[in-house]
Design a protein around this motif. Structure first.
Motif, PDB file in Angstrom:
ATOM      1  N   LEU A   9      -5.447   7.285  -2.807  1.00 45.00           N
ATOM      2  CA  LEU A   9      -5.981   8.618  -3.115  1.00 45.00           C
ATOM      3  C   LEU A   9      -4.848   9.645  -3.114  1.00 45.00           C
ATOM      4  CD1 LEU A   9      -8.330  10.559  -3.543  1.00 45.00           C
ATOM      5  CD2 LEU A   9      -8.686  10.593  -1.080  1.00 45.00           C
ATOM      6  N   LEU A  10      -3.970   9.552  -2.113  1.00 44.33           N
ATOM      7  CA  LEU A  10      -2.819  10.465  -2.050  1.00 44.33           C
ATOM      8  C   LEU A  10      -1.908  10.249  -3.255  1.00 44.33           C
ATOM      9  CD1 LEU A  10      -1.962  10.314   1.757  1.00 44.33           C
ATOM     10  CD2 LEU A  10      -2.897  12.253   0.518  1.00 44.33           C
ATOM     11  N   SER A  11      -1.803   8.977  -3.691  1.00 50.56           N
ATOM     12  CA  SER A  11      -0.976   8.672  -4.869  1.00 50.56           C
ATOM     13  C   SER A  11      -1.527   9.363  -6.107  1.00 50.56           C
ATOM     14  CB  SER A  11      -0.929   7.165  -5.126  1.00 50.56           C
ATOM     15  OG  SER A  11      -0.410   6.496  -4.012  1.00 50.56           O
ATOM     16  N   ILE A  12      -2.864   9.332  -6.274  1.00 52.47           N
ATOM     17  CA  ILE A  12      -3.486   9.985  -7.437  1.00 52.47           C
ATOM     18  C   ILE A  12      -3.141  11.476  -7.416  1.00 52.47           C
ATOM     19  CG2 ILE A  12      -5.690  10.592  -8.534  1.00 52.47           C
ATOM     20  CD1 ILE A  12      -6.822   7.954  -7.347  1.00 52.47           C
ATOM     21  N   LEU A  13      -3.238  12.091  -6.220  1.00 54.73           N
ATOM     22  CA  LEU A  13      -2.937  13.527  -6.096  1.00 54.73           C
ATOM     23  C   LEU A  13      -1.478  13.804  -6.426  1.00 54.73           C
ATOM     24  CD1 LEU A  13      -4.936  14.261  -2.836  1.00 54.73           C
ATOM     25  CD2 LEU A  13      -5.390  15.253  -5.065  1.00 54.73           C
ATOM     26  N   ARG A  14      -0.572  12.953  -5.898  1.00 55.19           N
ATOM     27  CA  ARG A  14       0.871  13.167  -6.128  1.00 55.19           C
ATOM     28  C   ARG A  14       1.216  13.068  -7.606  1.00 55.19           C
ATOM     29  NH1 ARG A  14       1.938  11.023  -0.863  1.00 55.19           N
ATOM     30  NH2 ARG A  14       1.501   8.921  -1.538  1.00 55.19           N
ATOM     31  N   SER A  24       0.834  -1.209   0.000  1.00 58.65           N
ATOM     32  CA  SER A  24       0.000   0.000   0.000  1.00 58.65           C
ATOM     33  C   SER A  24       0.867   1.258   0.000  1.00 58.65           C
ATOM     34  CB  SER A  24      -0.925  -0.003   1.204  1.00 58.65           C
ATOM     35  OG  SER A  24      -0.167   0.154   2.391  1.00 58.65           O
ATOM     36  N   ARG A  25       2.152   1.135   0.374  1.00 58.38           N
ATOM     37  CA  ARG A  25       3.038   2.309   0.406  1.00 58.38           C
ATOM     38  C   ARG A  25       3.567   2.658  -0.982  1.00 58.38           C
ATOM     39  NH1 ARG A  25       3.461   0.612   5.750  1.00 58.38           N
ATOM     40  NH2 ARG A  25       4.165   2.212   7.219  1.00 58.38           N
ATOM     41  N   PHE A  26       3.515   1.714  -1.916  1.00 65.65           N
ATOM     42  CA  PHE A  26       3.978   2.007  -3.281  1.00 65.65           C
ATOM     43  C   PHE A  26       2.868   2.742  -4.034  1.00 65.65           C
ATOM     44  CE2 PHE A  26       7.033  -1.522  -2.602  1.00 65.65           C
ATOM     45  CZ  PHE A  26       8.182  -0.838  -2.945  1.00 65.65           C
ATOM     46  N   ASP A  27       3.212   3.868  -4.644  1.00 62.78           N
ATOM     47  CA  ASP A  27       2.214   4.615  -5.412  1.00 62.78           C
ATOM     48  C   ASP A  27       1.811   3.834  -6.664  1.00 62.78           C
ATOM     49  OD1 ASP A  27       2.156   7.502  -4.136  1.00 62.78           O
ATOM     50  OD2 ASP A  27       4.212   6.818  -4.106  1.00 62.78           O
ATOM     51  N   LEU A  28       2.782   3.180  -7.281  1.00 65.97           N
ATOM     52  CA  LEU A  28       2.492   2.366  -8.466  1.00 65.97           C
ATOM     53  C   LEU A  28       3.214   1.035  -8.334  1.00 65.97           C
ATOM     54  CD1 LEU A  28       2.976   5.004 -11.312  1.00 65.97           C
ATOM     55  CD2 LEU A  28       0.828   3.928 -10.707  1.00 65.97           C
ATOM     56  N   LEU A  29       2.471  -0.051  -8.493  1.00 63.91           N
ATOM     57  CA  LEU A  29       3.096  -1.379  -8.536  1.00 63.91           C
ATOM     58  C   LEU A  29       2.952  -1.852  -9.969  1.00 63.91           C
ATOM     59  CD1 LEU A  29       4.234  -3.979  -7.167  1.00 63.91           C
ATOM     60  CD2 LEU A  29       1.895  -4.724  -6.968  1.00 63.91           C
ATOM     61  N   TRP A  30       4.068  -1.924 -10.685  1.00 66.79           N
ATOM     62  CA  TRP A  30       4.006  -2.202 -12.117  1.00 66.79           C
ATOM     63  C   TRP A  30       4.261  -3.676 -12.369  1.00 66.79           C
ATOM     64  CZ3 TRP A  30       3.109   2.528 -14.440  1.00 66.79           C
ATOM     65  CH2 TRP A  30       2.718   2.444 -15.778  1.00 66.79           C
ATOM     66  N   LEU A  31       3.274  -4.348 -12.947  1.00 63.17           N
ATOM     67  CA  LEU A  31       3.460  -5.768 -13.275  1.00 63.17           C
ATOM     68  C   LEU A  31       3.830  -5.872 -14.749  1.00 63.17           C
ATOM     69  CD1 LEU A  31       0.471  -7.201 -11.296  1.00 63.17           C
ATOM     70  CD2 LEU A  31       2.817  -7.927 -11.011  1.00 63.17           C
ATOM     71  N   ILE A  32       5.025  -6.400 -15.029  1.00 67.91           N
ATOM     72  CA  ILE A  32       5.487  -6.504 -16.420  1.00 67.91           C
ATOM     73  C   ILE A  32       5.641  -7.987 -16.737  1.00 67.91           C
ATOM     74  CG2 ILE A  32       7.209  -5.689 -18.075  1.00 67.91           C
ATOM     75  CD1 ILE A  32       8.161  -3.718 -15.901  1.00 67.91           C
ATOM     76  N   LEU A  33       4.714  -8.515 -17.531  1.00 66.81           N
ATOM     77  CA  LEU A  33       4.782  -9.938 -17.889  1.00 66.81           C
ATOM     78  C   LEU A  33       5.459 -10.095 -19.239  1.00 66.81           C
ATOM     79  CD1 LEU A  33       2.831 -10.098 -15.543  1.00 66.81           C
ATOM     80  CD2 LEU A  33       1.508 -11.789 -16.790  1.00 66.81           C
ATOM     81  N   ASP A  34       6.234 -11.148 -19.356  1.00 64.86           N
ATOM     82  CA  ASP A  34       6.942 -11.421 -20.608  1.00 64.86           C
ATOM     83  C   ASP A  34       6.051 -12.335 -21.444  1.00 64.86           C
ATOM     84  OD1 ASP A  34       8.805 -11.642 -22.519  1.00 64.86           O
ATOM     85  OD2 ASP A  34      10.150 -12.985 -21.436  1.00 64.86           O
ATOM     86  N   ARG A  35       5.307 -11.766 -22.378  1.00 68.58           N
ATOM     87  CA  ARG A  35       4.307 -12.525 -23.134  1.00 68.58           C
ATOM     88  C   ARG A  35       4.805 -12.806 -24.540  1.00 68.58           C
ATOM     89  NH1 ARG A  35      -0.581 -10.904 -21.608  1.00 68.58           N
ATOM     90  NH2 ARG A  35      -1.364 -12.670 -22.806  1.00 68.58           N
TER      91      ARG A  35
END
Length: 719
Positions: A603-608, A509-520
């Motif tokens: 919500l704070l992440s969206i604002l940031r 929850s502390r990460f503003d963005l958790l990026w999942l990158i799958l090798d497809r």
């Protein structure tokens, strides 16, 4: 003969200071001296480049200055003493010092015994400036390994990273004593780190009276200099294979103190000198001396954003860039252009560099402005390369790996100071990256106990310590950029996202963005990527992007200008953001296996993210487009999962096939598509012929296209 030589050199130094003119034809050093006289400056820096360009200076003089720098500093100082102009402005009186100096000048005639060298007032005590000689700006700096015994006493230029800095302490330069019997002032110049104080008065009056006058050290009348000690270590690229990096002690005096901090990559020029060991170490060392560098000038490789002073041409360039409507995409694509694709990931990494301003409320509560991003993905999707590139672009960045760092190494360690033998705090990676970016690779391989050390840094932005009698909290206002592999090395599609990600909800929850990158596996994109990689391998540069990628230095200048802006969220957007957040929460409640945990932090992440996007546009207010882009980035970060769910469930394969055929027809600008081509296109995307036939029948019934009865070729009815 030698004495005459130095007198001639002094005359040449005076001539140079008086007559050297800058590019505008103004006397550069005389203007400096006027500022020194008006007490605006404390340092006079003589540049070797200027000496080289001066008509009367020959190569022999330059060589003498570089090979016997310590002596020539005193020659230049004496020349400046004689040329120092009278002050032209009123400056605040430096209490003790100026009063003492006027008294000394008044009493100079009767109390001083001029035959005694110890009673002559040394020129050091009258000076209120220091002289530094700066090495040539051209020429590559030496590594610490290349500084040999033959360089002792010479001016050398080295590059490296600062690993440790002591506090700034006063260093005695001239000790002043008064005699209890005869009342004379006795001066003792101190040149080394230690000195033997005088106890008996050496004046002629005490000698004639055979009185052993007791001397009292007058601290208020003595002269002290600011002194700081630092350690500089070789850069990793300069260390030969199989060796460990060497380090060197640097002494910083006067105006050069407080210029460096641990973690700074700097270029130093200074005098390489020996220093004998003192105390017990001297008995053990025998004739061996230690060496140090007395710093003369400091140049930072990367300036902090706050210290960035834009030149006129840079200012124009940035203003031109800011007016470009495509600047957001161009800046993102200029990050690691050698890495194929990942355009949205690069946009997120651009935003981590820009960040949002820190907010401090009236009651002292702080809301962080730094963005934290976690890149979670299969092996071989260029996560580590992206991390390394961001650290190169950021003015202050620290790169660590999960296995190689402990909780103490990331936060702070208590160590014994080798100089004072006291327990001191040494900042770890997160403290060194204060006001910068800390990149942690192999985040999933960290021990659970070590990973908890990051929790406090990510939200409160401090590191609290209570060990070995030291209770304190250190600032760690850093953006965390983590890269991790899923739980089983690769993403397992049969398991839920929560099982794959395998990080505790408190951390996620502390990460503003958790990026999942799958090798497809995808025929088209794999072909494009392979061509890109082969092109980079052959030409050592990325294929044409349609524009010239911006250099890291230009990126830094643009970001430093953007970071000065503090955008605000207008009233009319408040309801829009609140509704968007509420709908994300509802969607998560409906789904049976949520991909992420949506909390108020989201919500704070969206604002940031919205504020960071407004900064990129140099706008004082956040626009609705910024909020939409922030929501889009949050959606895209899980895109590879959603596209996978859609395929696996067999839902809507028909619509997907239709959109593939329509896009291909539009690309070729044709109303007719042959069945063979259609089958080729959809089989690349992993669909079967039966699904294609089903799609053809369904859309033919809707009058979207007509099918040839024998060949099954497609003709679009509506353009």
């Amino acid at each position: 003969m030698k004495n005459l030589d130095f007198n001639a050199d002094k005359a040449l130094a005076k001539d140079f200071i008086t007559n050297f003119a800058d590019a505008l034809g103004e006397p550069k050093y005389l203007k400096l001296l006027q500022d020194v006289s008006n007490r605006k400056l404390r340092a006079v820096q003589i540049e070797l480049d200027d000496l080289f360009n001066y008509k009367d200076v020959d190569e022999e003089f330059l060589q003498r200055v570089t090979e016997n720098t310590r002596r020539y500093i005193s020659i230049f100082a004496e020349a400046i003493d004689e040329l120092m102009p009278e002050p032209t402005e009123v400056f605040p009186v430096d209490e003790d010092r100026d009063i003492l100096m006027t008294q000394r000048v008044d009493d100079g005639t009767d109390s001083a015994d001029n035959t005694d060298p110890l009673q002559k007032m040394p020129s050091e005590i009258k000076r209120f400036f220091e002289v530094y000689i700066k090495a040539f700006s051209k020429g590559t700096p030496l590594t610490i390994r290349q500084v040999k015994a033959s360089n002792i006493g010479q001016l050398v230029k080295i590059s490296g990273i600062i690993t440790r800095c002591s506090d700034v302490k006063p260093l005695m330069q001239v000790a002043v004593y008064t005699c209890e019997d005869c009342g004379f002032e006795i001066y003792q110049e101190v040149t080394a780190r230690v000195f033997m104080p005088l106890f008996e008065c050496p004046s002629s009056r005490c000698k004639i009276n055979k009185a052993k006058g007791n001397l009292i050290l007058q601290l208020r009348a003595s002269k002290f200099l600011k002194f700081q000690e630092a350690r500089i270590q070789e850069l990793a690229e300069h260390v030969p294979k199989g060796h460990i990096p060497r380090s060197l002690t640097v002494h910083l005096r006067g105006a050069l103190t407080r210029k460096v901090a641990p973690g700074d990559v700097v270029e130093l020029s200074g005098i390489f000198l020996p220093i004998p060991y003192t105390g017990f170490r001297a008995m053990r060392a025998g004739l061996v001396a230690d060496t140090y560098l007395e710093a003369m000038s400091i140049t930072h490789f990367k300036k902090k954003y706050e210290e960035y002073e834009l030149k006129d041409d840079e200012q124009e360039k940035i203003e031109r860039l800011a007016e470009d409507g495509e600047i957001y995409n161009k800046l993102a694509r200029s990050l690691a252009p050698e890495i194929f694709g990942h355009e949205d990931v690069k946009k997120a990494l651009l935003l981590i560099l820009v960040g949002a301003p820190h907010r401090k409320l009236s009651d002292g509560m702080k809301i962080r402005g730094d963005l934290h991003i976690c890149l979670m993905g299969d092996p071989g999707v260029a996560k580590s390369q992206l991390l390394k590139h961001i650290i190169n672009v950021a003015p202050r960045g620290v790169y660590t790996t999960g296995r190689g760092s402990s909780g103490v190494g990331l936060t702070a360690a208590v160590q014994k100071d080798p100089v004072t033998n006291e327990m001191v705090l040494e900042g770890g990676a997160l403290v060194l990256a204060d006001m910068g970016i800390c990149a942690i690779d192999e985040f999933d391989k960290m021990e659970e106990s070590d990973r908890t050390a990051i929790h406090e840094v990510m939200e409160q932005q401090t590191v609290s310590i209570a060990k070995a009698g030291i209770t304190t909290s250190l600032n760690a206002r850093t953006a965390v950029l983590a890269a991790a592999n899923p739980a089983w090395g690769r993403y397992d599609l049969r398991r839920t996202p929560a099982e794959n990600i395998n990080l505790p909800p408190a951390l996620l929850s502390r990460f503003d963005l958790l990026w999942l990158i799958l090798d497809r596996a995808d025929m088209d994109s794999d072909l494009e990527m392979a061509r890109h990689v082969v092109h980079v391998h052959q030409n050592l540069e990325s294929p044409s992007l349609g524009f010239t990628p911006l250099e890291p230095s230009v990126l830094r200048a643009y970001i430093s200008a953007a970071r000065r802006i503090v955008p605000s969220v207008p009233r009319e957007l408040e309801e829009y953001i609140a509704t968007a957040y509420a709908s994300i929460r509802q969607d998560e409640a409906k789904s049976n296996a949520p991909h992420s945990y949506t909390t108020v932090r989201t919500l704070l992440s969206i604002l940031r993210i919205s504020i960071a996007l407004a900064r990129l546009r140099f706008s004082e207010t956040v626009a609705q487009s910024d909020v939409d882009e922030a929501l889009r980035l949050m959606q895209m970060s899980k895109f590879s999962l959603y596209s996978d769910d859609r395929q696996r469930s067999g839902l809507d394969a028909i619509s997907d096939i239709y959109s593939i055929l329509r896009d291909e027809a539009a690309r070729t600008n044709s109303m007719d598509v042959s069945y063979a081509h259609a089958l080729n296109w959809i089989s690349r995307k992993g669909y079967s012929e039966a699904q294609l036939k089903e799609c053809l029948e369904e859309y033919a019934a809707l009058n979207v296209w007509q099918i040839h009865p024998n060949t099954f070729d497609i003709h679009f009815i509506d353009a």
